[in-house]
Design a protein around this motif. Structure first.
Motif, PDB file in Angstrom:
ATOM      1  N   ARG A 176       0.813  -1.214   0.000  1.00  0.00           N
ATOM      2  CA  ARG A 176       0.000   0.000   0.000  1.00  0.00           C
ATOM      3  C   ARG A 176       0.850   1.269   0.000  1.00  0.00           C
ATOM      4  NH1 ARG A 176      -3.921  -0.205   4.465  1.00  0.00           N
ATOM      5  NH2 ARG A 176      -4.001   2.059   4.265  1.00  0.00           N
ATOM      6  N   GLY A 177       2.001   1.228   0.640  1.00  0.00           N
ATOM      7  CA  GLY A 177       2.838   2.419   0.731  1.00  0.00           C
ATOM      8  C   GLY A 177       4.032   2.424  -0.199  1.00  0.00           C
ATOM      9  N   GLU A 469      -2.023   5.580  -0.305  1.00  0.00           N
ATOM     10  CA  GLU A 469      -1.937   4.523   0.716  1.00  0.00           C
ATOM     11  C   GLU A 469      -3.245   4.359   1.449  1.00  0.00           C
ATOM     12  OE1 GLU A 469       0.934   3.329   4.516  1.00  0.00           O
ATOM     13  OE2 GLU A 469       1.457   5.018   3.197  1.00  0.00           O
TER      14      GLU A 469
END
Length: 476
Positions: A176-177, A469
């Motif tokens: 996600r990041g 994110e």
């Protein structure tokens, strides 16, 4: 002579339940293992078993409803033994039906005779006229196909598709990041995160699965032209619509009250459109992953002993995704043809639907095979964070969007000297690379407010991902 020898090999393999290399179609040969679960729902044998099931349940239903005077009620043990005809349906049953059909030259009539042969042993030979009572073959076929498709979707295809979407969703959360350069029109663009891009795909596929889960599997039991004419001619006192509805719904299907000789198949066309749309979204995902592999964002984990190229030993080809693409295209094309063909029928009945529906299993099979390949392909991928980071670092010009938007906001707030922000950034960045030093020099010379200048000076391509994110949380 060679052809005859090959045919003997094929027949021998088939008699032993083997997937022969002589099969005309790859689903029954090379890829048999991947699609085998569909055989219990969409094969010719499964269709015949379901026909027997519908005929047996119709006989039981008529006796339970007390529709025909004199028929009487079946004992629970007799009902159980009747249902054993379905439960014990096997290769011998398939062969017997085939022998009967050679005489009848009619598949559903063969099923009627197949069941009729067994009634004497149950002590209910007098109920033989109840087998197929009031039915046209399409009464049996439409319900059998609906049961088969419903079983294939709910017990085979949907679980596999859900597992795939879950897998993609897990990748979205895991990464996600992880910042990644976007490529709109194939060119460097505003960065995103790998996880957010995976989440987009998982979200799109999930929407299609929800539509598929809400499918109404329709069925009818109303005679030769959908008027119950034979029913009321023979037993005028019965409430035949109630008998029909309770029977169809008792099979776990939705009752269609208005049909010609055939159930109109609109529900099938709707389902196949949703399946084809799922296929095409997944195809888009495959082409994207293939492209990410080609630019080094993903690294494929070699399989021990496997060969990537017959002449270039260094290669690890993205064959799982390429295989999936081909099978998704075939499946979608077949689903499109089925959807277009099945909603049309000349007047009250023609047989184009009968021939078309024999390919339902093929359409499902190619989709299931593709799903299997994508899952396997994803399982052999590693993300290459250094490649992602290097690509971002090489494209500082993507911050041009952020800088010109800050300039616009500052100008509206009254900061002077910030006219024509888009044009100024266009002159700086269009068609040319700008490194970190040049970009920061440009920002420092704009005359922005201290807070805005510091915000931009601290920004890098890797940090310019907005709330990508957080957006992954929409997956739930």
């Amino acid at each position: 002579m060679a052809d005859s020898a090959l045919l003997r090999v094929e027949l021998a393999a088939t008699s032993h339940g083997e997937a022969s290399s002589l099969s005309l179609g790859p689903l029954d040969g090379r890829y048999r293992e991947a699609v085998a679960p569909l055989v219990d729902y969409l094969s010719e044998a499964a269709l015949n078993r379901d026909r027997v099931h519908v005929e047996v349940e119709w006989l039981i239903h008529l006796t339970r409803q007390g529709v025909l005077p004199g028929a009487g009620q079946l004992e629970p043990a007799q009902e159980e033994t009747l249902r054993d005809i379905v439960l014990s349906f096997d290769t011998a049953s398939v062969a017997e039906l085939a022998d009967i059909e050679k005489v009848t030259v009619h598949d559903v009539k063969a099923v009627e005779y197949f069941i009729g042969r067994r009634l004497a042993g149950l002590g209910i030979e007098h109920l033989k006229p109840l087998v197929h009572f009031g039915c046209t073959s399409e009464d049996i076929n439409n319900l059998s196909y609906a049961l088969g498709v419903k079983g294939a979707v709910e017990r085979v295809w949907l679980p596999a598709a859900k597992d795939l979407v879950t897998h993609i969703g897990e990748l979205a959360r895991s990464f996600r990041g992880m910042a990644m350069l976007s490529r709109t029109h194939g060119q460097p663009a505003t960065p995103t995160t790998l996880g957010k891009e995976m989440a987009v795909v998982a979200h799109r596929l999930s929407r299609q699965l929800k539509r598929i889960e809400q499918t109404d599997y329709l069925g009818k039991m109303n005679g030769a032209t959908g008027t119950y004419a034979a029913h009321y001619a023979s037993v005028p006192a019965a409430d035949w619509q109630q008998v029909s509805r309770s029977f169809v719904e008792g099979l776990g299907l939705a009752w269609n009250p208005l049909t010609t000789q055939i159930e109109s198949h609109d529900w099938q066309a709707e389902l196949y459109a949703d399946l084809a749309r799922f296929n095409r979204i997944l195809h888009n995902f495959c082409t994207d992953v293939w492209s990410y592999i080609s630019i080094g964002y993903f690294v494929q984990v070699p399989v021990a002993g496997a060969t990537g190229s017959s002449t270039m030993p260094h290669k690890v080809n993205p064959i799982r995704f390429e295989n999936a693409e081909a099978n998704l295209e075939i499946s979608s094309s077949l689903l499109d043809v089925l959807g277009a063909t099945l909603v049309t029928s000349r007047w009250q009945r023609d047989l184009t639907d009968s021939s078309s529906q024999r390919n339902i299993g093929v359409a499902f099979g190619h989709s299931l095979l593709a799903i299997s390949n994508v899952v396997k392909g994803l399982g052999r991928l590693d993300v290459a964070p250094l490649a992602l980071a290097a690509d971002l670092e090489a494209n500082w010009e993507v911050l041009g969007e952020a800088i010109q938007m800050v300039m616009r906001a500052e100008a509206i707030a009254g900061v002077p000297g910030l006219a024509d922000p888009y044009e100024r950034l266009k002159e700086l960045t269009r068609g040319q690379r700008v490194d970190a030093v040049r970009m920061q020099e440009f920002v420092g010379g704009l005359g922005l407010s201290r807070e805005a200048e510091q915000r931009l000076l601290s920004m890098t391509p890797a940090s310019y991902t907005g709330i990508a994110e957080q957006l992954v949380d929409h997956l739930g």
